[in-house]
Design a protein around this motif. Structure first.
Motif, short mmCIF file in Angstrom:
data_model
loop_
_atom_site.label_atom_id
_atom_site.label_comp_id
_atom_site.label_asym_id
_atom_site.label_seq_id
_atom_site.Cartn_x
_atom_site.Cartn_y
_atom_site.Cartn_z
N LYS A 19 43.78 53.60 42.18
CA LYS A 19 42.83 52.72 41.47
C LYS A 19 41.40 53.15 41.82
CE LYS A 19 45.91 49.60 40.11
NZ LYS A 19 46.00 48.70 38.97
N ASP A 34 40.38 44.27 42.22
CA ASP A 34 40.33 42.83 42.40
C ASP A 34 41.46 42.42 43.34
OD1 ASP A 34 42.68 42.46 40.93
OD2 ASP A 34 41.57 42.21 39.07
N ASP A 80 45.05 43.83 43.32
CA ASP A 80 45.32 45.25 43.52
C ASP A 80 45.73 45.58 44.96
OD1 ASP A 80 44.89 46.22 40.91
OD2 ASP A 80 42.74 46.00 41.17
N ARG A 94 50.74 42.93 40.49
CA ARG A 94 50.84 43.76 39.28
C ARG A 94 52.06 44.64 39.45
NH1 ARG A 94 44.77 44.00 39.32
NH2 ARG A 94 44.21 42.63 37.58
N GLN A 102 38.87 46.48 34.64
CA GLN A 102 39.67 47.16 35.66
C GLN A 102 39.44 48.66 35.66
OE1 GLN A 102 43.76 45.13 35.25
NE2 GLN A 102 43.67 46.15 37.23
N THR A 103 39.27 49.23 34.45
CA THR A 103 38.89 50.64 34.37
C THR A 103 37.86 50.78 33.26
OG1 THR A 103 40.36 51.47 32.64
CG2 THR A 103 41.32 51.26 34.85
N ASN A 163 36.08 59.54 37.73
CA ASN A 163 36.59 59.76 39.09
C ASN A 163 36.41 61.22 39.51
OD1 ASN A 163 37.46 57.12 39.06
ND2 ASN A 163 39.63 57.59 38.77
#
Lengths: 211, 211, 211, 211
Positions: free
Chosen positions: A50, A56, A59, A75, B3-4, B193
């Motif tokens: 991630k 959050d 995760d 998740r 989240q991404t 990333n």
């Protein structure tokens, strides 16, 4: 603002540390992994892969120290960090360790790279900041344990286990060469503080001329 | 927070990346250009000559991969980035590439400057962080493709096309000497990333002593 | 957010730049001074001796280019920057200059310190980023004018005036040795962009090995 | 925003400075300590062992200059900084000093480490920024007092006292080797400004080549 990181729920604190470390460049890409004990037998650890600036509280996975079993995951497709074995080894070795932070710092890797091939430790500079590791001696000779990096993370974990079963380290921290520092300790705030301190010491070392 | 980056509309994500990269010093002045595929045939790319810390979603143009035709522009006087040809070349070469980020990093330019004159690639340091490029080997020998900088951007694009048609690169990234890195990949978060990872690797290289 | 700094009232834009430059370490203490033309004959300039991260729109004085007379000051005890003479010289020399930014950058001072004693200029590195100064040549040989620092600021201003009356500089920027860069240009956004670009070029130069 | 730090209540200002310095890496872990005079006889100082990015106005103790007695503490288990003795020495020596800031800066420690063994001072670079210490001479020769670090903080305080009773320093600042800078002055904003200036000067010195 909470007075210390330990005033937050552990996963909220870890997510906050992840954003902080990411912003400092210590968790580039999806690198690094953070954990905190939930109880004596289990710890929460960051999910694998991630982006660390965007975690959050969902995760994190709850992992059993003894065998690495994932006891809880919110998740369903989250997997525990690839380096969970290292966290497990440290929690098993040090019952007092309640949190463990691992990141990647360019200057730390540069400093470690200057150690001789095969060296088992890196002498930390005897500067004031070392008191942050609770070392109260004049001109202390403190060694940061160095471990070789292996593609097979389990092998790094075994090396740590084998060495630390024989010899307790001078500090609650270690450095994996060509990789990054890992710091553990009695609570999240202490480990966060010491991660900053280790960064300071190794940045100093990467710049200071030998005397 | 999303989240991404891929949970955002592509242009909103690119504007966010631009602010982020600008704040890190990777898009000084109006330097750098960012794109994301809208569909197989088209990509959104930053308008030319805009301060990258101040982009909004209207500062992107929709460009056709095949011929560089501008298919959509919201602000009539916006022009596509001067380096659109490089993005087109990469999208044409790599059908799986859905995003492409190009910035300027002082330390990357410093590291590349140490490569021999005429060198076609720069050996990346075999440190843990390289796993971020999905390379899972012990002590990997990974080459970052190096290209000469030309005033005529079309020539850089042709050089990339010619070389990569013959030889696939080790990583989804390249470095233009005296200029900056370009990274592409399967989605925006992955490319973001990997841009961070390449920054990390090259900052390490700019500081590490040869052993 | 405003699309460019020129969409803001000039003093609001200058205060925003001051906060930005202060946060980057380019206006340590109360160092540096920023100005923008109000009309052909006058410019707004930062008050002297204020912490630059805390300016508001009242911390600027309106100064006449011709004779340095203060035409307007909102806070009665504000004095114009000690380096107002340099801004006046540049506005008088370059009628097209609408803004002028001066800060202090450690790496710029380090790079300038490497120039030979008495050198009148510093060769800028021929890297892509130099296009930000509107220089579009392959391997351009671009000289950044260097001036000696004097306790008497008026002497620096006269040196600038004398030299630039004879020879136009290659770039809309100069460097005062052991002091810092000054950049001017057609509008605030352009000057802000070029200040970032000069920072980039000089940080590169401070790190790059001679080849 | 307050126009200067002195427009805030002293403890609020100190807490703001602590967050600022922590974010810059100058108060890693719980390192550093900050104080401001409450009146001629007393000063507020940071509590010991707190993470400096998380202080609030209750994390300060009121200490008597004369004998170090704690006159007021809001949180009963707060203890005054371990380096309170140094603040006391400086307030006793310099009646005009109203504030005193001490942090740890990697580059400052690197620069100080280059001074000869036993050297009593470090020559500051004669660059423009030195005017921030109110030094208005061409090519000034300014010495930053250097003190040896001792585990026993009281010994550092005595060394400071002994030396400064004999000789007034050139600047309102000193450096403890292998430790960090301490700056004092007439008000909080001035001391804050000069801390930034000392950081600038020492970062310059850590990078500049001897000429």
């Amino acid at each position: 603002m909470a007075q210390t990181l330990d005033d937050l729920p552990p996963r909220a604190a870890l997510a906050e540390i992840a954003r902080d470390f990411h912003a400092r460049g210590w968790m580039a890409g999806t690198a690094g992994n953070l954990s905190a004990r939930a109880d004596d037998e289990h710890f929460w650890i960051t999910a694998s892969g991630k982006p660390k600036g965007r975690l959050d509280e969902l995760d994190f996975l709850l992992v059993r120290v003894r065998d690495g079993e994932v006891v809880e995951r919110v998740r369903p497709d989250n997997k525990p960090s690839a380096e969970t074995a290292i966290h497990r080894a440290l929690y098993a070795l040090f019952p007092g360790a309640r949190a463990c932070l691992h990141g990647h710092i360019v200057e730390a890797a540069v400093a470690a790279n200057r150690a001789k091939k095969g060296a088992k430790s890196l002498r930390l500079p005897a500067i004031e900041m070392i008191k942050g590791f609770d070392i109260w001696r004049q001109n202390p000779k403190v060694e940061l344990p160095l471990f070789e990096n292996h593609l097979d993370v389990a092998k790094i974990a075994r090396d740590i286990e084998t060495r630390f079963k024989k010899t307790k380290p001078d500090v609650t921290a270690l450095m994996i060469r060509a990789h990054g520092p890992t710091v553990w300790g009695a609570n999240l705030q202490e480990v966060y503080n010491r991660f900053e301190i280790l960064d300071y010491l190794l940045r100093y070392q990467a710049q200071a001329r030998p005397r």
